[in-house]
Design an enzyme around this catalytic site. Structure first.
Site, short mmCIF file in Angstrom:
data_model
loop_
_atom_site.label_atom_id
_atom_site.label_comp_id
_atom_site.label_asym_id
_atom_site.label_seq_id
_atom_site.Cartn_x
_atom_site.Cartn_y
_atom_site.Cartn_z
N ASP A 272 0.83 -1.19 0.00
CA ASP A 272 0.00 0.00 0.00
C ASP A 272 0.88 1.25 0.00
O ASP A 272 1.65 1.47 0.93
CB ASP A 272 -0.87 -0.05 1.27
CG ASP A 272 -1.90 1.05 1.27
OD1 ASP A 272 -2.59 1.17 0.26
OD2 ASP A 272 -1.98 1.78 2.26
N THR B 141 -3.28 5.89 -4.10
CA THR B 141 -2.18 6.67 -3.54
C THR B 141 -0.90 6.50 -4.35
O THR B 141 -0.23 7.48 -4.65
CB THR B 141 -1.90 6.23 -2.09
OG1 THR B 141 -1.83 4.82 -2.06
CG2 THR B 141 -3.00 6.68 -1.18
N THR B 142 -0.61 5.24 -4.70
CA THR B 142 0.62 5.01 -5.47
C THR B 142 0.53 5.74 -6.80
O THR B 142 1.48 6.41 -7.21
CB THR B 142 0.80 3.49 -5.72
OG1 THR B 142 0.47 2.80 -4.52
CG2 THR B 142 2.20 3.18 -6.13
N ASP C 196 -9.30 -0.20 2.59
CA ASP C 196 -9.32 0.56 1.32
C ASP C 196 -10.50 0.14 0.48
O ASP C 196 -11.23 0.97 -0.05
CB ASP C 196 -8.05 0.28 0.51
CG ASP C 196 -6.82 0.91 1.13
OD1 ASP C 196 -6.97 1.54 2.19
OD2 ASP C 196 -5.73 0.75 0.57
P1 ADP Z 1 -2.81 2.55 -5.90
O1 ADP Z 1 -2.17 2.80 -4.60
O2 ADP Z 1 -2.57 3.66 -6.85
O3 ADP Z 1 -4.23 2.15 -5.79
P2 ADP Z 1 -2.33 -0.19 -6.65
O4 ADP Z 1 -1.07 -0.94 -6.42
O5 ADP Z 1 -3.52 -0.53 -5.87
O6 ADP Z 1 -1.98 1.33 -6.50
O7 ADP Z 1 -2.65 -0.35 -8.19
C1 ADP Z 1 -3.76 0.26 -8.75
C2 ADP Z 1 -3.74 0.14 -10.25
O8 ADP Z 1 -3.78 -1.22 -10.67
C3 ADP Z 1 -4.95 0.84 -10.82
O9 ADP Z 1 -4.54 1.64 -11.88
C4 ADP Z 1 -5.82 -0.33 -11.27
O10 ADP Z 1 -6.62 0.03 -12.34
C5 ADP Z 1 -4.79 -1.35 -11.65
N1 ADP Z 1 -5.32 -2.71 -11.69
C6 ADP Z 1 -5.96 -3.37 -10.71
N2 ADP Z 1 -6.31 -4.62 -11.11
C7 ADP Z 1 -5.86 -4.75 -12.37
C8 ADP Z 1 -5.89 -5.80 -13.34
N3 ADP Z 1 -6.46 -6.98 -13.08
N4 ADP Z 1 -5.33 -5.56 -14.54
C9 ADP Z 1 -4.75 -4.39 -14.79
N5 ADP Z 1 -4.67 -3.37 -13.93
C10 ADP Z 1 -5.23 -3.54 -12.74
#
Ligand code: ADP
Ligand code: MG
Length: 510
Positions: A56, A89-90, A373
């Protein structure tokens, strides 16, 4: 004299702008590898040796010890993002870092920072206008929203089950009213949703009842005892009868206190601190359920759920301070040694709970964070009724629109708008990279798909292909806030030309 960082100042090799850009890029690099479903985790080791394993972004940035002021401003983006949207956030930090990287090139071309700020602002406005047109309504996609928020976190293996729990909780309660209780020692599949409140505590003495129907609940945030003399106070009795009398009077006072609480109508007592054994005994005889050392957050949840007031002075307890619910029940589980306390039929039925089990403690806490979250994100999606495709789709779509728009801007600001469009691609590019795909190829394919009118096309991290299914979705607000927050912060940092550090007062000769 204060310390100044600026090229124009003698003896300095780098400008404040360069320093700021480096700081922003470093912070973005720190969390870059965690983005997306295939993102890696970080192991955070606290000063006291405690370990947190997490994916996270906000948790990572909260824990790292960063002193550079600009880096701290970037971390603020993540904090604001988390506070408002629980997720993204990332992405917000990576995007802010990328905007600063683009700035480096623009400054190199001799474009004035104010011009860059103007270009970025115009571009952001255009991008967000376009984002609204991409949004669609949610009701059937809430499970997918939860799953998207949880992919990449350790919660994924039991994702389906946990997603259902999230939807159940988020459609019913505000995220702050969802009480997530985490406990190691059982499989994740045992986790469950419950109405009302759950408190991870058990009764103080064995003979207290397991169930209290028609519960009247008293909450205390002080010790349940009679004030003792302070430490270091010595009492000397020259007659043993006086000592006996002192002990007896103290016991009477404790009895009276316990009786007064029972008289007020309480049959369930939760206390933040300790409960004197004499009082516990009176409670036991009267069939009152009591639990001590209850966490402050749990006390708050029970107070909200049952409309109880938390009392600091036990003598002042009044019937109106008591909370109520249909029943309070201490339940044991086959797989988990300690029981849990349930509050059923609470008057404030917006309060709900998710009990999270996991085999190990680290996993349990990481799943707890992921659920926290996910509940927030699902709630936002439910409330706003607007989601967009994830997997870099919305960012790519905005990038293309901003690129088109750049041509109409003209002048030097145009270069900044173009740079902004390029920066938006960092999210799909990083997602692709973290999945082991070639960012260049994936971006090309994604661009083509969008150019062909598939405005919801995204990079499917698991298949490694461009997909148009509707499985990966996130609330529009998550993307909007990330884009807005990163842009505002990048612009603010850009306007800085000097970093002036105040010295300790004594160095001023004060
Ligand atoms: P953040 O802290 O920004 O939420 P995450 O590590 O949770 O970072 O990653 C979020 C990103 O991953 C988002 O852009 C989301 O659309 C993408 N994402 C989540 N699941 C998938 C998937 N199955 N395929 C492609 N992208 C995905
Ligand atoms: Mg996320």
């Amino acid at each position: 004299m204060a310390e100044v960082t600026d090229a124009k100042q003698e003896g300095r090799k780098v400008t404040a702008q360069e320093v700021n850009i480096i700081a922003a890029k470093e912070i973005a690099n720190l969390v870059r590898s965690t983005l997306g479903p295939m993102g890696m985790d970080k192991m955070l080791v606290g000063n006291d040796g405690s370990i947190t394993v997490t994916n996270d972004g906000a948790t990572i940035l909260r824990e790292v010890n960063i002193t550079h002021p600009t880096a701290r401003m970037i971390i603020q983006v993540a904090k604001a993002q988390e506070a408002e949207c629980y997720d993204g956030t990332t992405s917000s930090v990576i995007f802010a870092g990328e905007l600063m990287k683009q700035t480096e090139e623009l400054l190199g071309k001799g474009i004035h920072p104010t011009m860059i700020v103007r270009g970025f602002k115009q571009a952001a406005k255009k991008a967000l206008e376009h984002l609204s047109t991409l949004a669609y309504e949610t009701e059937d996609t809430l499970r997918e929203v939860a799953l998207t928020a949880m992919t990449g976190k350790s919660a994924e293996d039991d994702g389906d089950h946990l997603a259902n729990l999230c939807v159940e909780a988020a459609t019913r309660s505000k995220p702050t009213d969802v009480n997530i209780v985490v406990r190691p020692g059982a499989p994740v599949s045992e986790s469950f949703f419950a109405d009302g409140c759950i408190v991870d505590k058990s009764k103080m003495t064995h003979a207290m009842p397991d169930t209290v129907v028609g519960a009247k609940i008293a909450l205390f945030d002080c010790e349940l005892s009679v004030a003792e003399l302070g430490q270091g106070v010595n009492m000397s009795f020259n007659d043993p009868a006086l000592a006996q009398q002192y002990i007896a009077e103290r016991k009477n006072a404790l009895n009276d206190l316990a009786e007064s609480i029972i008289q007020a109508g309480a049959n369930v007592v939760l206390c933040l601190k300790d409960i004197d054994p004499v009082i516990a005994e009176v409670f036991t005889r009267a069939g009152v359920y009591a639990s001590r050392r209850v966490a402050a957050s749990d006390l708050e949840s029970v107070a909200i759920a049952t409309n109880a007031a938390i009392v600091s002075n036990p003598e002042d307890l009044e019937p109106a301070d008591l909370g109520s619910c249909e029943s309070v029940e201490e339940k044991k589980f086959d797989l988990s040694p300690r029981p849990l306390l349930f509050f059923h039929g609470v008057p404030n039925d917006e309060v709900s709970s998710i009990m999270v089990f996991a085999p190990t403690e680290h996993l349990a806490f990481e799943i707890g964070r992921a659920l926290d979250d996910a509940v927030g994100v699902v709630h936002i999606a439910h409330k706003d009724n607007a989601v967009v495709a994830g997997g870099g789709s919305a960012y790519m779509s905005m990038s293309l629109v901003v690129k088109d728009f750049a041509a109409s801007v003209g002048g030097r600001a145009q270069l900044a708008v173009e740079a902004y469009a390029e920066a938006l691609e960092v999210i799909p590019a990083t997602l692709a990279e973290n999945c082991g795909l070639s960012p260049i190829d994936s971006l090309l394919k994604l661009r083509v798909a969008h150019a062909n009118g598939n405005i919801h096309a995204y990079i499917d991290a698991f298949e490694g292909e461009i997909s148009e299914k509707t499985d990966v979705v996130e609330p529009m607000r998550v993307v909007r806030t990330a884009v807005q927050g990163a842009t505002d912060t990048a612009c603010m940092i850009l306007r800085i030309d000097n970093i002036v550090t105040a010295k300790e007062p004594d160095e001023f000769g004060v």
